[in-house]
Design a protein around this motif. Structure first.
Motif, PDB file in Angstrom:
ATOM      1  N   ARG A  91       0.870  -1.185   0.000  1.00  0.00           N
ATOM      2  CA  ARG A  91       0.000   0.000   0.000  1.00  0.00           C
ATOM      3  C   ARG A  91       0.898   1.223   0.000  1.00  0.00           C
ATOM      4  O   ARG A  91       1.496   1.578   1.016  1.00  0.00           O
ATOM      5  CB  ARG A  91      -0.921   0.004   1.219  1.00  0.00           C
ATOM      6  CG  ARG A  91      -2.119  -0.934   1.080  1.00  0.00           C
ATOM      7  CD  ARG A  91      -3.291  -0.470   1.921  1.00  0.00           C
ATOM      8  NE  ARG A  91      -4.467  -1.319   1.803  1.00  0.00           N
ATOM      9  CZ  ARG A  91      -5.364  -1.241   0.823  1.00  0.00           C
ATOM     10  NH1 ARG A  91      -5.194  -0.360  -0.133  1.00  0.00           N
ATOM     11  NH2 ARG A  91      -6.414  -2.025   0.815  1.00  0.00           N
ATOM     12  N   TYR A 111       1.165   5.326  -1.386  1.00  0.00           N
ATOM     13  CA  TYR A 111       0.292   6.436  -1.760  1.00  0.00           C
ATOM     14  C   TYR A 111       0.160   6.518  -3.279  1.00  0.00           C
ATOM     15  O   TYR A 111       1.162   6.418  -3.967  1.00  0.00           O
ATOM     16  CB  TYR A 111       0.864   7.757  -1.221  1.00  0.00           C
ATOM     17  CG  TYR A 111      -0.021   8.942  -1.521  1.00  0.00           C
ATOM     18  CD1 TYR A 111      -1.133   9.210  -0.734  1.00  0.00           C
ATOM     19  CD2 TYR A 111       0.240   9.776  -2.599  1.00  0.00           C
ATOM     20  CE1 TYR A 111      -1.962  10.277  -1.024  1.00  0.00           C
ATOM     21  CE2 TYR A 111      -0.583  10.847  -2.893  1.00  0.00           C
ATOM     22  CZ  TYR A 111      -1.675  11.098  -2.098  1.00  0.00           C
ATOM     23  OH  TYR A 111      -2.493  12.148  -2.382  1.00  0.00           O
ATOM     24  N   ASN A 153      -2.601   4.654  -2.585  1.00  0.00           N
ATOM     25  CA  ASN A 153      -3.329   3.532  -1.999  1.00  0.00           C
ATOM     26  C   ASN A 153      -2.980   3.324  -0.530  1.00  0.00           C
ATOM     27  O   ASN A 153      -3.522   2.422   0.111  1.00  0.00           O
ATOM     28  CB  ASN A 153      -3.027   2.246  -2.771  1.00  0.00           C
ATOM     29  CG  ASN A 153      -3.347   2.378  -4.242  1.00  0.00           C
ATOM     30  OD1 ASN A 153      -4.254   3.100  -4.609  1.00  0.00           O
ATOM     31  ND2 ASN A 153      -2.589   1.704  -5.076  1.00  0.00           N
ATOM     32  N   ALA A 204      -7.794   1.185  -4.121  1.00  0.00           N
ATOM     33  CA  ALA A 204      -7.843   2.401  -3.304  1.00  0.00           C
ATOM     34  C   ALA A 204      -9.274   2.795  -2.941  1.00  0.00           C
ATOM     35  O   ALA A 204      -9.498   3.839  -2.330  1.00  0.00           O
ATOM     36  CB  ALA A 204      -7.164   3.557  -4.039  1.00  0.00           C
ATOM     37  N   GLY A 263      -7.688   7.444  -7.330  1.00  0.00           N
ATOM     38  CA  GLY A 263      -7.814   7.388  -5.884  1.00  0.00           C
ATOM     39  C   GLY A 263      -9.084   6.733  -5.402  1.00  0.00           C
ATOM     40  O   GLY A 263      -9.525   5.711  -5.930  1.00  0.00           O
ATOM     41  N   LYS A 264      -9.725   7.379  -4.428  1.00  0.00           N
ATOM     42  CA  LYS A 264     -10.780   6.739  -3.641  1.00  0.00           C
ATOM     43  C   LYS A 264     -12.144   6.736  -4.316  1.00  0.00           C
ATOM     44  O   LYS A 264     -13.062   6.092  -3.825  1.00  0.00           O
ATOM     45  CB  LYS A 264     -10.889   7.464  -2.309  1.00  0.00           C
ATOM     46  CG  LYS A 264     -11.307   8.947  -2.439  1.00  0.00           C
ATOM     47  CD  LYS A 264     -11.305   9.636  -1.096  1.00  0.00           C
ATOM     48  CE  LYS A 264     -11.792  11.089  -1.212  1.00  0.00           C
ATOM     49  NZ  LYS A 264     -11.792  11.761   0.096  1.00  0.00           N
TER      50      LYS A 264
END
Length: 603
Positions: free
Chosen positions: A337, A339, A341, A437, A518-519
């Motif tokens: 993980r 970034y 994630n 993510a 991303g999210k």
């Protein structure tokens, strides 16, 4: 005895069988190129004199044919932070080559654009096709046919795939990639994301945003988030095309210099006369391509590689598609993980064990091919080690357990049981959904859609409050043939704000979202693209769209066949976009790599 997971073996065997015609033709071409490569003694004196006229102190060695001559193909410029360190590399590489009786010459340069600079700007429409331009530039550099090996200097988004595609057409020679490493860590990624969302909401101004961004992107080296550039470096390790462990060692360090030095020495050793001949065409085979995809999935890497891996494979006569990627994703667990994630960047990743740990775990679990021909001495096992220094000399040691179990976990206890790259299909086409993510509760979104044709239009609707509801944002006419398939990364802050306000939000597009995905749930690279009558061209505001990573579906209840496609926008001009009309005209679908050059070449 191999412990290869039967799922990985089955997918690899399928790729090998499917690729037989193209792979056979490619290897036959490489053997013909090797056989017809002229002996320097048979090349005309005029040709040779031109080739070494500017070689200065290496001129006599080249004149007498003493030792191999290595080509450097460089993507140096001093605007792109990751490539700024390459400015002095040719000088040092000449010295390293002389140490082992060889010479080097800068065979040529390639363009190297920065997606970070062009995000949301018109120049982003040149980004994907810059990969074709880089491959073509590499071909031009190597066309002089006076080289015995290739050192590729490149790191970022389209640059490594472009260099590899070009180099593979000269695959009878050995080839090796030389990274320069990431910049030191700046402000925390959480803080950077916080300021971006505040700016999107109008709660901080441009000065505060620029100060935050400058604290993140602050010095020479690769940007430290795990986007396409750093995913490139991961893949070169997984394919065995780096000196082991060199991906994430920072510029300007003694270890970086030792790795660079060894890269030149090793390129001499794996040449045809070096005693350990390892041509690039043999290194990049079906197993190496599968390893690249496995690494991408295990580390939660950039979605851009759903386009680049098929394109790189094609250049080596191999057919790799999204069904392969999706099936591999079901077999490969997420063990890193980084970034965006996770919270730590690639420097933290490297310090925690980095690629040595990842490769060791994948090999131990039977999830990667150990028996690939690498540029190093031996198979992929050598890449499950950590580089260091013994005095001034390069040395390797065991990586040991993870140094940070919030960033790296063993394959037996992963963050997620699958690699997080899902194929979604339905009456809206085929698309990629990166789940690694995205919170699982958001893997299924069903809502009325709002249709746009530009990122700018989405931003304006967001500012006007028109998207404050459950909504699927459709952004179409963003595919390779429409406008070069730009990244739509500037959508992320606005869609993230809507999600944080409690709305159920998703994105569906025939464009790209990049390694910074991303999210927010997103179905990207939607194929067929809207231009030419693809399904997205028939969607209308208010149609209910369902996106579900669980079932792998992307659909609408609307009767699309009963509708005419929306009018196609005229191609924009300016910022050189008109010069790329040929690329747009001939580009193929994203799943094949979105390449005009490969399509036109019949590869």
């Amino acid at each position: 005895m191999s412990n290869l997971d039967p799922r990985i073996a089955r997918i690899t065997d399928r790729i090998i069988e499917r690729s037989k015609p193209g792979r056979t033709a490619y290897l036959e071409l490489m053997e013909r190129e090797r056989e017809r490569a002229p002996e320097k003694s048979s090349v005309s004196c005029s040709n040779l004199a031109h080739a070494f006229a500017g070689a200065l102190e290496d001129q006599e060695a080249l004149k007498q044919g003493r030792g191999p001559n290595l080509a450097i193909v460089t993507s140096y410029n001093d605007m792109l932070s990751a490539h700024q360190p390459y400015g002095r590399y040719p000088e040092r590489m000449k010295i390293y080559a002389r140490e082992v009786g060889a010479t080097t010459q800068v065979a040529g340069g390639t363009p190297a654009m920065c997606d970070g600079v062009t995000q949301g700007q018109d120049g982003m429409e040149l980004s994907l096709f810059s990969r074709d331009a880089i491959a073509l530039a590499t071909g031009i550099a190597m066309s002089h046919a006076v080289y015995d090996g290739m050192a590729m200097l490149g790191i970022c988004d389209k640059i490594v795939p472009g260099l590899l595609i070009g180099a593979l057409r000269f695959g009878h020679l050995p080839g090796l990639f030389v990274p320069s490493g990431p910049m030191p860590t700046g402000i925390s990624n959480k803080e950077k994301q916080r300021v971006r969302q505040l700016y999107a909401e109008g709660k901080v101004g441009r000065d505060e945003l620029l100060e935050s961004e400058s604290a993140s992107y602050h010095s020479p080296g690769t940007c430290t988030f795990f986007g396409t550039a750093n995913s490139n470096q991961m893949m070169m390790e997984m394919m065995g095309l780096h000196i082991p462990g060199s991906a994430f060692v920072q510029p300007g360090t003694k270890l970086r210099q030792a790795l660079d030095r060894k890269a030149v020495h090793r390129l001499v050793e794996i040449g045809e006369d070096g005693g350990d001949y390892r041509p690039l065409a043999q290194c990049v085979d079906e197993k190496a391509i599968v390893n690249a995809a496995v690494g991408l999935l295990a580390t939660g890497g950039s979605t851009n590689h759903a386009i680049h891996i098929p394109a790189m494979a094609r250049a080596a006569g191999i057919v790799f598609d999204w069904d392969d990627l999706a099936e591999l994703s079901h077999a490969v667990p997420l063990i890193a993980r980084v970034y965006p994630n996770g919270s730590g960047d690639v420097n933290h990743f490297h310090d925690a064990g980095g690629m040595g740990y990842v490769i060791g775990q994948l090999l131990e679990a039977g999830l990667a091919h150990r028996d690939v021909l690498t540029v190093w001495d031996g198979d992929l096992s050598a890449y499950a080690m950590e580089p260091g220094l013994d005095g001034d000399d390069l040395a390797y040691r065991e990586t040991g357990p993870s140094g940070d179990d919030t960033m790296l976990k063993p394959a037996s206890d992963p963050f997620q049981p699958d690699g997080g790259m899902r194929l979604v299909t339905g009456n809206l086409g085929r698309a990629c959904f990166k789940t690694s993510a995205v919170d699982r509760e958001r893997w299924t979104i069903e809502a009325p859609c709002r249709v746009f044709q530009t990122q700018h239009d989405v931003a304006e609707a967001f500012k006007a409050g028109e998207l404050d509801r459950d909504v699927v944002v459709v952004v179409r006419f963003q595919g390779p043939r429409a406008n070069g398939m730009p990244e739509l990364h500037k959508l992320t802050p606005a869609l993230g704000v809507l999600q944080d306000r409690g709305y159920r939000v998703a994105l569906v597009t025939d464009g790209r979202m990049s390694g910074a995905s991303g999210k927010v749930p997103a179905a990207i690279h939607c194929s067929p693209e809207a231009l030419g009558g693809g399904p997205l061209s028939r969607v209308r505001d208010g149609d209910v769209v369902k996106l579900c990573a669980e079932t792998g579906s992307l659909s609408t209840d609307a009767d699309l066949n009963a509708r005419e496609p929306a009018p196609e926008p005229a191609p924009d001009i300016g910022v050189g976009r008109e010069l790329f009309a040929m690329f747009r005209l001939h580009a193929d679908e994203a799943e094949k790599g979105g390449s005009a050059m490969l399509a036109a070449a019949g590869l």
